[in-house]
Design a protein around this motif. Structure first.
Motif, PDB file in Angstrom:
ATOM      1  N   ARG A  32       0.882  -1.159  -0.014  1.00  0.00           N
ATOM      2  CA  ARG A  32       0.228  -0.007  -0.081  1.00  0.00           C
ATOM      3  C   ARG A  32       0.810   1.396   0.137  1.00  0.00           C
ATOM      4  O   ARG A  32       1.917   1.236   0.354  1.00  0.00           O
ATOM      5  CB  ARG A  32      -0.912  -0.047   1.099  1.00  0.00           C
ATOM      6  N   PRO A  33       0.159   2.335  -0.487  1.00  0.00           N
ATOM      7  CA  PRO A  33       0.896   3.601  -0.315  1.00  0.00           C
ATOM      8  C   PRO A  33       1.691   4.211   0.969  1.00  0.00           C
ATOM      9  O   PRO A  33       0.981   3.681   1.757  1.00  0.00           O
ATOM     10  CB  PRO A  33      -0.103   4.508  -0.975  1.00  0.00           C
ATOM     11  N   SER A  77       5.019   5.332  -2.949  1.00  0.00           N
ATOM     12  CA  SER A  77       4.799   6.643  -3.034  1.00  0.00           C
ATOM     13  C   SER A  77       3.089   6.952  -2.917  1.00  0.00           C
ATOM     14  O   SER A  77       2.367   5.796  -2.931  1.00  0.00           O
ATOM     15  CB  SER A  77       4.906   7.204  -4.587  1.00  0.00           C
ATOM     16  N   GLN A  78       2.833   8.153  -2.443  1.00  0.00           N
ATOM     17  CA  GLN A  78       1.342   8.319  -2.127  1.00  0.00           C
ATOM     18  C   GLN A  78       0.980   9.205  -2.957  1.00  0.00           C
ATOM     19  O   GLN A  78       1.518  10.458  -3.183  1.00  0.00           O
ATOM     20  CB  GLN A  78       1.239   8.947  -0.720  1.00  0.00           C
ATOM     21  N   VAL A  79      -0.022   9.170  -3.903  1.00  0.00           N
ATOM     22  CA  VAL A  79      -0.373   9.935  -4.741  1.00  0.00           C
ATOM     23  C   VAL A  79      -1.347  11.078  -4.248  1.00  0.00           C
ATOM     24  O   VAL A  79      -2.243  10.664  -3.720  1.00  0.00           O
ATOM     25  CB  VAL A  79      -1.322   8.980  -6.037  1.00  0.00           C
ATOM     26  N   GLU A  80      -1.052  12.191  -4.460  1.00  0.00           N
ATOM     27  CA  GLU A  80      -1.856  13.379  -4.007  1.00  0.00           C
ATOM     28  C   GLU A  80      -2.904  13.776  -4.767  1.00  0.00           C
ATOM     29  O   GLU A  80      -2.807  13.643  -6.199  1.00  0.00           O
ATOM     30  CB  GLU A  80      -0.770  14.601  -3.545  1.00  0.00           C
ATOM     31  N   LYS A  81      -3.659  14.715  -4.393  1.00  0.00           N
ATOM     32  CA  LYS A  81      -4.852  15.286  -5.316  1.00  0.00           C
ATOM     33  C   LYS A  81      -4.329  16.014  -6.443  1.00  0.00           C
ATOM     34  O   LYS A  81      -4.877  15.588  -7.550  1.00  0.00           O
ATOM     35  CB  LYS A  81      -5.895  16.311  -4.472  1.00  0.00           C
ATOM     36  N   ALA A 137     -12.468  -2.891  -8.210  1.00  0.00           N
ATOM     37  CA  ALA A 137     -11.301  -2.073  -8.484  1.00  0.00           C
ATOM     38  C   ALA A 137     -10.318  -2.568  -9.439  1.00  0.00           C
ATOM     39  O   ALA A 137      -9.671  -2.119 -10.384  1.00  0.00           O
ATOM     40  CB  ALA A 137     -10.827  -1.439  -7.478  1.00  0.00           C
ATOM     41  N   GLY A 138     -10.064  -3.989  -8.970  1.00  0.00           N
ATOM     42  CA  GLY A 138      -8.841  -4.674  -9.577  1.00  0.00           C
ATOM     43  C   GLY A 138      -9.195  -5.071 -10.960  1.00  0.00           C
ATOM     44  O   GLY A 138      -8.606  -5.025 -12.095  1.00  0.00           O
ATOM     45  N   LEU A 139     -10.509  -5.431 -11.144  1.00  0.00           N
ATOM     46  CA  LEU A 139     -10.990  -5.794 -12.578  1.00  0.00           C
ATOM     47  C   LEU A 139     -11.128  -4.718 -13.332  1.00  0.00           C
ATOM     48  O   LEU A 139     -11.209  -4.770 -14.636  1.00  0.00           O
ATOM     49  CB  LEU A 139     -12.491  -6.412 -12.279  1.00  0.00           C
ATOM     50  N   SER A 167      -2.786   4.436 -10.602  1.00  0.00           N
ATOM     51  CA  SER A 167      -4.018   4.460 -10.497  1.00  0.00           C
ATOM     52  C   SER A 167      -4.518   3.710  -9.298  1.00  0.00           C
ATOM     53  O   SER A 167      -5.518   4.246  -8.724  1.00  0.00           O
ATOM     54  CB  SER A 167      -4.855   3.784 -11.545  1.00  0.00           C
ATOM     55  N   ARG A 168      -4.128   2.563  -9.042  1.00  0.00           N
ATOM     56  CA  ARG A 168      -4.398   1.766  -7.815  1.00  0.00           C
ATOM     57  C   ARG A 168      -4.167   2.428  -6.642  1.00  0.00           C
ATOM     58  O   ARG A 168      -4.852   2.302  -5.827  1.00  0.00           O
ATOM     59  CB  ARG A 168      -3.642   0.430  -8.023  1.00  0.00           C
TER      60      ARG A 168
END
Length: 227
Positions: A32-33, A77-81, A137-139, A167-168
């Motif tokens: 996880r992020p 990494s953590q994806v920000e807005k 979400a995975g599909l 994206s995940r």
């Protein structure tokens, strides 16, 4: 094209196999992020030396999926807005290009891709009924990867692996209503129908609308994220 085999490739360098494995685990939500990557533990789990592992980590750092903190190690990494629009705009461009190439290809290529997409959409509908959001979400990512892969362009596929992982990382904590999940299935069915019909212009518009809606949903979820 199950998620467990999404990035499973043979006959490639060890460092690349490790990078593909880690990227896959991120897509599956197993890593996880913000999580730290423990080199010693991972090397033991994979029964590999530290050298190819470090090379793999360097590759993923270059992709932006991982990052290095001095004296602390490597983290996911953590994806920000502010990253969301960039990620989904690139996805829109790449998927539209892949769809364009696919429609210019053979009827067999289109048929095989549509058959793969149908299986995924049907499974998505089943998982919506079961209430398994993470599986849905995975599909969802499987669907888009299958669309891109159908074009038969190895560089599209390579780039999309990174986009899929990013994206995940964006949607791991999404909490959709049952109604929204049902609409999500309808959106993918529509993309499939347009591809099957060969309606290029409408297909491009559907991909664009789908990506825009994803950004809207994710932006709402990330309201508390750092702008």
């Amino acid at each position: 094209m199950a998620p467990e085999g999404l990035f499973a490739l043979k006959g490639i360098p060890t460092a690349q196999r490790i990078a593909d494995h880690l990227r896959e685990q991120i897509v599956l939500g197993s890593i996880r992020p913000g999580q730290q990557i423990n080199e010693f533990v991972l090397a033991s789990q994979l029964n590999m030396s530290r050298s190819p592992l470090r090379e793999a980590l360097q590759r993923l750092c270059q992709e932006g999926i991982l990052f290095y903190r001095r004296n602390r190690g490597v983290f996911v990494s953590q994806v920000e807005k502010h990253d969301l629009r960039e990620i989904y705009k690139v996805r829109e461009s790449l998927e539209s290009a892949a769809a364009d190439r696919l429609l210019d290809g053979s009827l067999r290529q289109i048929k095989e891709t549509c058959e793969a997409l149908k299986e995924i959409v049907n499974e998505m509908a089943k998982q919506v009924s079961a209430g398994d959001q993470q599986r849905v979400a995975g599909l969802e990512l499987q669907f888009h990867f299958a669309l891109v892969a159908g074009a038969g362009n190895s560089r599209f596929i390579r780039i999309y692996k990174t986009l899929a992982a990013e994206s995940r990382m964006c949607n791991l904590d999404m909490d959709f209503s049952r109604a929204r999940l049902e609409v999500l299935v309808e959106e993918h069915q529509n993309i499939l129908d347009l591809l099957e019909a060969g309606d290029r212009e409408a297909l491009f518009k559907a991909i664009k609308r789908h990506m825009q809606k994803a950004v809207e949903d994710l932006t709402a979820t990330h309201q508390g994220a750092t702008p």
